[in-house]
Design a protein around this motif. Sequence first.
Motif, short mmCIF file in Angstrom:
data_model
loop_
_atom_site.label_atom_id
_atom_site.label_comp_id
_atom_site.label_asym_id
_atom_site.label_seq_id
_atom_site.Cartn_x
_atom_site.Cartn_y
_atom_site.Cartn_z
N TYR A 157 -5.49 8.32 1.79
CA TYR A 157 -4.35 7.32 0.37
C TYR A 157 -4.01 5.82 1.45
O TYR A 157 -3.36 5.58 0.91
CB TYR A 157 -4.42 7.84 -0.72
CG TYR A 157 -5.48 8.65 -1.44
CD1 TYR A 157 -6.60 8.64 -2.29
CD2 TYR A 157 -5.69 9.77 -0.94
CE1 TYR A 157 -7.09 9.10 -2.45
CE2 TYR A 157 -6.12 10.64 -1.80
CZ TYR A 157 -7.73 10.58 -2.69
OH TYR A 157 -8.34 11.39 -2.79
N GLN A 194 -4.95 1.50 -7.29
CA GLN A 194 -6.01 2.03 -7.06
C GLN A 194 -5.93 3.51 -7.11
O GLN A 194 -6.82 4.50 -6.55
CB GLN A 194 -6.61 1.33 -5.25
CG GLN A 194 -6.59 -0.30 -5.43
CD GLN A 194 -6.60 -0.22 -3.91
OE1 GLN A 194 -6.11 -0.31 -3.37
NE2 GLN A 194 -8.81 -1.03 -3.42
N LEU A 195 -5.26 3.83 -7.65
CA LEU A 195 -4.52 5.60 -7.60
C LEU A 195 -3.87 6.01 -9.41
O LEU A 195 -4.15 5.13 -9.70
CB LEU A 195 -3.05 5.91 -7.23
CG LEU A 195 -2.99 4.86 -5.81
CD1 LEU A 195 -1.51 5.31 -4.91
CD2 LEU A 195 -4.28 6.15 -4.87
N GLN A 248 -2.05 10.99 -8.54
CA GLN A 248 -0.99 10.28 -7.22
C GLN A 248 0.22 9.56 -7.01
O GLN A 248 0.59 9.46 -6.40
CB GLN A 248 -2.17 9.41 -6.84
CG GLN A 248 -4.25 10.50 -6.66
CD GLN A 248 -5.19 9.66 -6.50
OE1 GLN A 248 -5.52 8.31 -6.61
NE2 GLN A 248 -6.32 10.31 -5.85
N ASN A 274 1.23 -0.95 -0.20
CA ASN A 274 0.09 -0.28 0.11
C ASN A 274 1.24 1.78 -0.21
O ASN A 274 1.89 1.12 0.57
CB ASN A 274 -1.10 0.25 0.84
CG ASN A 274 -0.09 0.21 2.60
OD1 ASN A 274 1.03 0.63 2.50
ND2 ASN A 274 -1.36 -0.02 3.30
N ARG A 306 -3.86 3.47 2.53
CA ARG A 306 -3.71 1.74 2.87
C ARG A 306 -4.44 1.44 1.38
O ARG A 306 -4.70 0.47 0.59
CB ARG A 306 -5.08 1.63 3.46
CG ARG A 306 -4.91 2.27 5.39
CD ARG A 306 -4.23 1.13 6.00
NE ARG A 306 -3.19 2.24 7.40
CZ ARG A 306 -2.69 2.05 7.67
NH1 ARG A 306 -1.74 1.31 7.06
NH2 ARG A 306 -2.32 2.65 8.72
N ARG A 307 -4.66 2.59 0.87
CA ARG A 307 -4.55 1.81 -1.02
C ARG A 307 -3.10 1.44 -1.22
O ARG A 307 -2.42 1.90 -1.29
CB ARG A 307 -5.13 2.91 -1.99
CG ARG A 307 -6.35 3.89 -1.55
CD ARG A 307 -7.10 4.65 -2.60
NE ARG A 307 -8.36 5.13 -2.23
CZ ARG A 307 -9.28 6.34 -2.83
NH1 ARG A 307 -8.60 6.33 -4.46
NH2 ARG A 307 -10.30 5.90 -2.48
N LYS A 308 -3.35 0.62 -2.91
CA LYS A 308 -2.15 0.16 -3.44
C LYS A 308 -2.54 0.56 -4.67
O LYS A 308 -3.02 1.46 -5.61
CB LYS A 308 -2.66 -1.46 -4.15
CG LYS A 308 -2.65 -2.25 -2.55
CD LYS A 308 -2.17 -3.82 -2.47
CE LYS A 308 -2.06 -4.56 -1.35
NZ LYS A 308 -2.24 -5.85 -1.22
#
Length: 388
Positions: free
Chosen positions: A126, A133-134, A138, A91, A128-130
Motif C-alpha cells: 500500500y 484510501q486506507l 491500516q 502517500n 503508493r496509497r494516500k
Amino acid sequence: MRIELQHVSKRYEAEAPSVKDLSLSVQDGELMTILGPSGCGKSTTLLMIAGIFPPTQGDILFDGHRVNNVLPKDRRIGMVFQNSALYPNMNVLKNIEFPLKNMGVARRERMQRSEEAARMVQMSDYLRRKPGQLSGGQRQRVAIARAVVKRPGLLLLDEPLSSLDANLRGNMREEIRRLQKELGITTIMVTHDQEEALSMSDKIAVMNAGELQQIGTPLQLYNAPANWFVANFLGMPAMNELMCSWSADGCLQIADTGQTIPVNGGSGLSALHQGQQMRLAFRPHQVSLITATGQFRETDLRGRVASVEFTGRERLVHIRIGDTAIKVYADMAESLDEHQEIAIRLDADYYLFDRESGENLRLPAAGGQPKISETGDMPFVKQAAYSL
C-alpha cells in the motif's frame, strides 16, 4: 531503554495535582500499560515521559540519565496517538519516511528503512496509497511504522486502538504485541480498556485520581487486587459485592439479610474489630451455584433468580440477595427459572475489602497475599517506588 519515574507530580496552577508523587520503573524491552478511568492522570504521565509536559516535581530518567530538560525530539522516542495523524497529501511511503527526512537521513537510507518498517506492519502493498484510501486499521499500522522507523529506544502509545471497531482492535492488539516483541522496544501504553491491558501487557500500572493504586502482571492484578478500586475496575462482568460487617466470633454478617457466615482466615483479619464495615466480594466464576433446595447449607447465601443472560458457552445468572443484585455463571445444563430460590456457595476464592479504606483484607488461596515492598513484584502501598 530503562525508564524510571521518581516521585513525579504534575499540577496546573491552583488545581489539584493531575499526577501525585508517582514512582515506577520499566525494564528494557517490556510493555507496560498505564490503565485507569478518564481523568486519572495516565495521559498526563505519558506526555511527561515524552517531554511534552514538564513535571512540576520529581525526576524522569532514561537509562539512568535525567531527561527533565531534554526536548522531545532528543529523547529517542516514537509516539502513536488515538488519531493516526497522517499527512493526507502524502502517500504511505512518504508518511513513514517523513521523520527520517527531518532527521537529515540520506534519501537512499530513508527509502530502505521506510520500506522495512512498512514490511513489519504488513503495509508493503500500500506504499503508493494516500491515507484517505486506507481503512482505520491500516492507517494505525502506518502510524506505528512511522514511529518505529526512527529506531527509538522507547515507544509511547496513547490509546492507539480506541477509534477502531471491535474486530480491528483485536487484530491490532496482536500486531502491536508481535511487533513490540520482535523489535524488543521498551513500550508504555495508555488505555482505559482493561481487555487491551490484560491481553497485551507484561505489567500493568493501575491509576485513579492521579495516584498509582497497584502494579504487577495481569494475572497478579486480576487474582490479587490490592484494593476495591483495582478489584472493581478489572474484570468483565465486574466483581460482585455484598455489604457486611465483622463479628468477634470470626463471622461476617450480611447487611441485606442478616445471615452470618464463617470466614476461613487470611492475612489481615486478626486486626479486625467488632462491627467493622466491609465488602464481601467475588467474581461471577468464583462461586458455586446450588439449584436443588435439598442441597442448601446453612452457610450458603440465599437468593432468587432475577433473570438469565445467554452468553454462548454459559449463562450469566442475575440473582437478588436481599436488595443487592449479583451475577454468577451457570453451565448450560442447569435448570433455572425466574424467581427460583437459589443458593450461592463460597469457594476458597473470595475477597474482603474494608469499606472505608478499600484495602484487601483477604486474598484467595490461589492468589497469595501481596508483599508490601519498595521493589517487589506485587507492591500496593501508595507513594512506594514500584519496580517492573
